[in-house]
Design a protein around this motif. Sequence first.
Motif, PDB file in Angstrom:
ATOM      1  N   ASP A  17       2.296   7.181  -7.563  1.00  0.00           N
ATOM      2  CA  ASP A  17       2.802   5.883  -7.127  1.00  0.00           C
ATOM      3  C   ASP A  17       2.310   5.545  -5.727  1.00  0.00           C
ATOM      4  N   GLY A  18       2.048   6.610  -4.919  1.00  0.00           N
ATOM      5  CA  GLY A  18       1.646   6.379  -3.541  1.00  0.00           C
ATOM      6  C   GLY A  18       0.541   7.302  -3.092  1.00  0.00           C
ATOM      7  N   LYS A  39       0.663   1.991  -6.025  1.00  0.00           N
ATOM      8  CA  LYS A  39       1.331   0.783  -5.548  1.00  0.00           C
ATOM      9  C   LYS A  39       1.722   0.827  -4.073  1.00  0.00           C
ATOM     10  N   ARG A  40       1.743   2.020  -3.483  1.00  0.00           N
ATOM     11  CA  ARG A  40       2.116   2.155  -2.075  1.00  0.00           C
ATOM     12  C   ARG A  40       1.032   2.936  -1.355  1.00  0.00           C
ATOM     13  N   HIS A  61       0.853  -6.846   4.633  1.00  0.00           N
ATOM     14  CA  HIS A  61       1.350  -6.301   3.370  1.00  0.00           C
ATOM     15  C   HIS A  61       2.404  -5.233   3.628  1.00  0.00           C
ATOM     16  N   HIS A  62       3.633  -5.463   3.168  1.00  0.00           N
ATOM     17  CA  HIS A  62       4.729  -4.545   3.458  1.00  0.00           C
ATOM     18  C   HIS A  62       4.581  -3.207   2.740  1.00  0.00           C
ATOM     19  N   HIS A  63       3.820  -3.174   1.650  1.00  0.00           N
ATOM     20  CA  HIS A  63       3.684  -1.933   0.885  1.00  0.00           C
ATOM     21  C   HIS A  63       2.530  -1.065   1.398  1.00  0.00           C
ATOM     22  N   ILE A  64       1.894  -1.503   2.484  1.00  0.00           N
ATOM     23  CA  ILE A  64       0.789  -0.753   3.081  1.00  0.00           C
ATOM     24  C   ILE A  64       1.163  -0.403   4.522  1.00  0.00           C
ATOM     25  N   LYS A  65       1.252   0.894   4.807  1.00  0.00           N
ATOM     26  CA  LYS A  65       1.580   1.361   6.155  1.00  0.00           C
ATOM     27  C   LYS A  65       0.293   1.781   6.866  1.00  0.00           C
ATOM     28  N   LYS A 127       8.847  11.153   0.336  1.00  0.00           N
ATOM     29  CA  LYS A 127       8.953   9.706   0.124  1.00  0.00           C
ATOM     30  C   LYS A 127       8.177   9.253  -1.108  1.00  0.00           C
ATOM     31  N   TYR A 129       4.983  10.055  -2.185  1.00  0.00           N
ATOM     32  CA  TYR A 129       3.521   9.938  -2.165  1.00  0.00           C
ATOM     33  C   TYR A 129       2.954  11.179  -2.846  1.00  0.00           C
TER      34      TYR A 129
END
Length: 210
Positions: A17-18, A39-40, A61-65, A127, A129
Amino acid sequence: MLLDFPSIARKYNLKADGVIHVGAHQATEHSQYVNAGIKRFVYVEPCAAAFNTLKNKFGAHHHIKLYNCACGEIECEQVMYTGSQNEGQSNSLLKMDKHLKIHPGITLPDTELVTVRRLDSLGLAHKGYQLLVMDCQGFENRVLKGATETLKQMNYVYTELNKTSVYHGCALVDEMDELLHEFKRVETGAWVGDAWTDAFYVRRTLLLNE
């Protein structure tokens, strides 16, 4: 990437997912990650020019740190050796060694002071990933030594791998295999200059379950 990531994702039924990508540069692999169902995203990049590109591409983009730092075993400020050839993709915290013979057109005549943080200190452990990608020009072993908690959630590791001293003091194959002993190296690319390549590891328990 030297290995065909879409093919690897299909072959090993990648379920992630990450992704955390350390040494992301300009994140040119982003579309491949998206197509693999990720997705993350976490992109870690120490060099100012490349990080500015990341901010321009993904800052909204909030889903990209995005993290403007290098990752290592010890938190500090450290000199990174830099150059403009190949858009800085060979920039490293280590001085070039055999890289100079393999790619004589690429040099690192400049320096940039960067922040080095332990990956565990970024608050990404536990988290969700599952994929760790490292392209750190020989510094991958230091990244892993500072990521013992973060690594526990990973099922897959895609990393650059060195057979010889491409950079002074760089991580070599045996050390990387040992640091990733809970994983099996299932794919190893063709060796460039009989010196470096990319490799893909899968957590051993996941292979047993399949």
